[in-house]
Design a protein around this motif. Sequence first.
Motif, mmCIF file in Angstrom:
data_model
loop_
_atom_site.group_PDB
_atom_site.id
_atom_site.type_symbol
_atom_site.label_atom_id
_atom_site.label_comp_id
_atom_site.label_asym_id
_atom_site.label_seq_id
_atom_site.Cartn_x
_atom_site.Cartn_y
_atom_site.Cartn_z
ATOM 1 N N ARG A 78 -7.290 -4.115 -12.677
ATOM 2 C CA ARG A 78 -6.444 -5.236 -12.050
ATOM 3 C C ARG A 78 -4.585 -4.867 -12.010
ATOM 4 N NH1 ARG A 78 -4.089 -9.430 -13.880
ATOM 5 N NH2 ARG A 78 -5.925 -9.566 -15.759
ATOM 6 N N ARG A 79 -4.182 -4.989 -13.055
ATOM 7 C CA ARG A 79 -2.958 -4.168 -13.671
ATOM 8 C C ARG A 79 -3.126 -3.451 -13.088
ATOM 9 N NH1 ARG A 79 -3.913 -5.385 -19.876
ATOM 10 N NH2 ARG A 79 -3.727 -7.641 -20.440
ATOM 11 N N LEU A 80 -3.231 -2.354 -12.872
ATOM 12 C CA LEU A 80 -2.803 -1.244 -11.713
ATOM 13 C C LEU A 80 -2.319 -1.334 -10.486
ATOM 14 C CD1 LEU A 80 -4.861 1.703 -13.211
ATOM 15 C CD2 LEU A 80 -3.197 1.124 -13.370
ATOM 16 N N ARG A 81 -3.419 -2.073 -9.918
ATOM 17 C CA ARG A 81 -3.286 -3.165 -8.638
ATOM 18 C C ARG A 81 -1.592 -3.793 -7.971
ATOM 19 N NH1 ARG A 81 -3.639 -7.535 -6.002
ATOM 20 N NH2 ARG A 81 -4.721 -7.919 -7.781
ATOM 21 N N GLU A 82 -1.902 -4.200 -9.958
ATOM 22 C CA GLU A 82 -0.143 -5.052 -8.647
ATOM 23 C C GLU A 82 0.343 -4.412 -9.680
ATOM 24 O OE1 GLU A 82 -1.092 -8.198 -12.289
ATOM 25 O OE2 GLU A 82 -2.145 -9.355 -10.787
ATOM 26 N N ALA A 83 0.683 -3.603 -10.676
ATOM 27 C CA ALA A 83 2.185 -2.756 -10.596
ATOM 28 C C ALA A 83 2.034 -1.525 -9.084
ATOM 29 C CB ALA A 83 1.559 -1.521 -12.216
ATOM 30 N N ALA A 84 1.173 -1.689 -8.168
ATOM 31 C CA ALA A 84 1.819 -0.736 -7.148
ATOM 32 C C ALA A 84 1.624 -2.072 -6.307
ATOM 33 C CB ALA A 84 0.081 0.048 -6.899
ATOM 34 N N GLY A 85 1.676 -2.863 -5.934
ATOM 35 C CA GLY A 85 2.880 -4.202 -5.258
ATOM 36 C C GLY A 85 1.302 -4.531 -4.462
ATOM 37 N N LEU A 86 0.393 -3.788 -4.144
ATOM 38 C CA LEU A 86 -1.044 -4.748 -3.767
ATOM 39 C C LEU A 86 -1.428 -5.749 -3.665
ATOM 40 C CD1 LEU A 86 -2.344 -0.985 -3.169
ATOM 41 C CD2 LEU A 86 -0.449 -1.843 -2.019
ATOM 42 N N ASN A 87 -2.039 -6.212 -3.094
ATOM 43 C CA ASN A 87 -3.028 -7.134 -2.672
ATOM 44 C C ASN A 87 -4.389 -6.905 -2.531
ATOM 45 O OD1 ASN A 87 -3.664 -7.587 -0.043
ATOM 46 N ND2 ASN A 87 -1.504 -8.803 0.251
ATOM 47 N N SER A 88 -5.575 -8.445 -2.591
ATOM 48 C CA SER A 88 -6.449 -7.706 -2.677
ATOM 49 C C SER A 88 -7.220 -7.282 -1.249
ATOM 50 C CB SER A 88 -7.927 -9.050 -3.724
ATOM 51 O OG SER A 88 -7.616 -9.815 -3.272
ATOM 52 N N ARG A 89 -6.039 -7.182 -0.384
ATOM 53 C CA ARG A 89 -6.923 -7.413 1.148
ATOM 54 C C ARG A 89 -6.410 -5.396 1.093
ATOM 55 N NH1 ARG A 89 -3.984 -6.749 5.027
ATOM 56 N NH2 ARG A 89 -2.541 -8.128 4.212
ATOM 57 N N GLN A 90 -5.590 -5.339 0.246
ATOM 58 C CA GLN A 90 -4.855 -3.800 0.691
ATOM 59 C C GLN A 90 -5.423 -3.354 -0.131
ATOM 60 O OE1 GLN A 90 -0.802 -5.147 -0.411
ATOM 61 N NE2 GLN A 90 -0.160 -4.587 2.344
ATOM 62 N N ALA A 91 -5.573 -3.622 -0.724
ATOM 63 C CA ALA A 91 -6.826 -2.050 -2.325
ATOM 64 C C ALA A 91 -8.113 -2.245 -1.406
ATOM 65 C CB ALA A 91 -6.468 -3.235 -3.478
ATOM 66 N N ALA A 92 -8.420 -3.320 -0.933
ATOM 67 C CA ALA A 92 -10.247 -3.767 -0.161
ATOM 68 C C ALA A 92 -9.958 -2.348 1.150
ATOM 69 C CB ALA A 92 -10.509 -4.517 0.174
ATOM 70 N N GLU A 93 -8.825 -2.362 2.362
ATOM 71 C CA GLU A 93 -8.801 -1.348 3.249
ATOM 72 C C GLU A 93 -8.662 0.004 2.388
ATOM 73 O OE1 GLU A 93 -5.383 -3.440 4.849
ATOM 74 O OE2 GLU A 93 -6.633 -4.617 6.225
ATOM 75 N N LEU A 94 -8.399 0.222 1.582
ATOM 76 C CA LEU A 94 -7.521 1.460 0.577
ATOM 77 C C LEU A 94 -9.575 2.080 0.604
ATOM 78 C CD1 LEU A 94 -4.698 1.087 -0.843
ATOM 79 C CD2 LEU A 94 -4.547 2.725 0.884
ATOM 80 N N LEU A 95 -10.356 1.175 0.451
ATOM 81 C CA LEU A 95 -11.299 1.908 0.192
ATOM 82 C C LEU A 95 -12.800 1.452 0.866
ATOM 83 C CD1 LEU A 95 -12.999 0.178 -3.638
ATOM 84 C CD2 LEU A 95 -11.905 2.968 -3.044
ATOM 85 N N GLY A 96 -11.887 1.093 1.539
ATOM 86 C CA GLY A 96 -12.850 0.458 2.858
ATOM 87 C C GLY A 96 -14.094 -0.431 2.930
ATOM 88 N N VAL A 97 -13.561 -1.255 1.980
ATOM 89 C CA VAL A 97 -14.549 -2.363 1.488
ATOM 90 C C VAL A 97 -14.517 -3.395 1.413
ATOM 91 C CG1 VAL A 97 -15.963 -1.037 -0.889
ATOM 92 C CG2 VAL A 97 -14.106 -2.630 -1.227
ATOM 93 N N ALA A 98 -15.092 -4.937 1.641
ATOM 94 C CA ALA A 98 -14.775 -6.024 2.179
ATOM 95 C C ALA A 98 -13.746 -6.449 0.621
ATOM 96 C CB ALA A 98 -16.107 -6.827 1.911
ATOM 97 N N PRO A 99 -13.030 -7.602 0.708
ATOM 98 C CA PRO A 99 -11.735 -7.845 -0.268
ATOM 99 C C PRO A 99 -12.753 -8.873 -1.486
ATOM 100 C CG PRO A 99 -11.066 -8.661 2.239
ATOM 101 C CD PRO A 99 -11.359 -8.170 1.882
ATOM 102 N N ALA A 100 -13.853 -8.825 -0.796
ATOM 103 C CA ALA A 100 -14.807 -10.061 -1.933
ATOM 104 C C ALA A 100 -15.384 -8.608 -2.654
ATOM 105 C CB ALA A 100 -15.744 -10.716 -1.483
ATOM 106 N N GLN A 101 -15.431 -7.889 -2.855
ATOM 107 C CA GLN A 101 -15.499 -6.573 -4.192
ATOM 108 C C GLN A 101 -14.266 -6.534 -4.731
ATOM 109 O OE1 GLN A 101 -18.092 -3.613 -1.756
ATOM 110 N NE2 GLN A 101 -18.336 -2.319 -3.820
ATOM 111 N N ILE A 102 -13.321 -6.039 -4.490
ATOM 112 C CA ILE A 102 -12.683 -5.505 -5.498
ATOM 113 C C ILE A 102 -11.678 -6.811 -5.605
ATOM 114 C CG2 ILE A 102 -9.742 -5.603 -5.149
ATOM 115 C CD1 ILE A 102 -11.107 -3.730 -4.237
#
Length: 278
Positions: free
Chosen positions: A19-43
């Motif tokens: 989570r800290r890495l994601r926040e440092a990258a300035g991404l929200n959980s929806r954006q991170a999910a899109e990068l992995l191709g999964v649902a935001p709930a999984q992040i």
Amino acid sequence: MVKRREPTARQVRLATELRRLREAAGLNSRQAAELLGVAPAQITHIESALAGVSEQRVRRLASHYACTDEKFIDALVAMATERTNGWWEEYRGLLPTSFLDLSELEHHARFLRHVAILYVPGLLQTEAYSRAVFSARLPELTAEELELRIQHRRARQKFTTPYEAVVHEAALRIRVSDRATSRAQLARLLELSEADHVTVRVIPFDLDGFSGASSTMTYVGGPVPKLDTVVRDALHGSAFIDSEAQLNTYRTSFLKVESESLDPERSRDFIHSLSKEF
């Protein structure tokens, strides 16, 4: 995806770091999910330690988050993929979860450091000393609960990790039980201080300018400094501290207390002299 019921401290730490890495990258959980191709709930589940994560996904997330610290990434992968069924698991459901989390931390530690002000550190206690400490707990433990805590502590004491304890004279003088228990405890400290992986230092009462009297703590060295942990005793178990700013503070605090203490040889002489008073 099977959700966990009770994640361990190690699993929670992995989730926190992702989570800290994601926040440092300035991404929200929806954006991170899109990068992995999964649902935001999984992040969300991964970052809550309610679901595991594969090595491939840890490395993909680290890449998307622009993390280039290879040693740190490898350590996260190890946390995600190692399946250690430690000895402490036999106590799950019998002891508070914080007892198991502490055992897990110690098992994976590169080194352990402890500052003790009022009690001899648990890893160095005799059984009689431990029994006296646990017996003084309020509300009072049942006979079964008491024995479980003592058994668990004995198992923790089989460690081989490099360990340094800085113990205040107050902890050496306070009689948690009787004179015989105190004498045996001091003898045990002298014995353990001769072990290759154990260093014992003493802070005497007559030390001028000592201001660390409230600094009881355990510092647990992780696979990389970013994954170090500080453990503080709390009213209902242990508190685990892992923010970078606080870790830096505790590192500095330990080094200061260590520098003010007696060296190992003088500490052994001090303990030996003190034992003659009991």
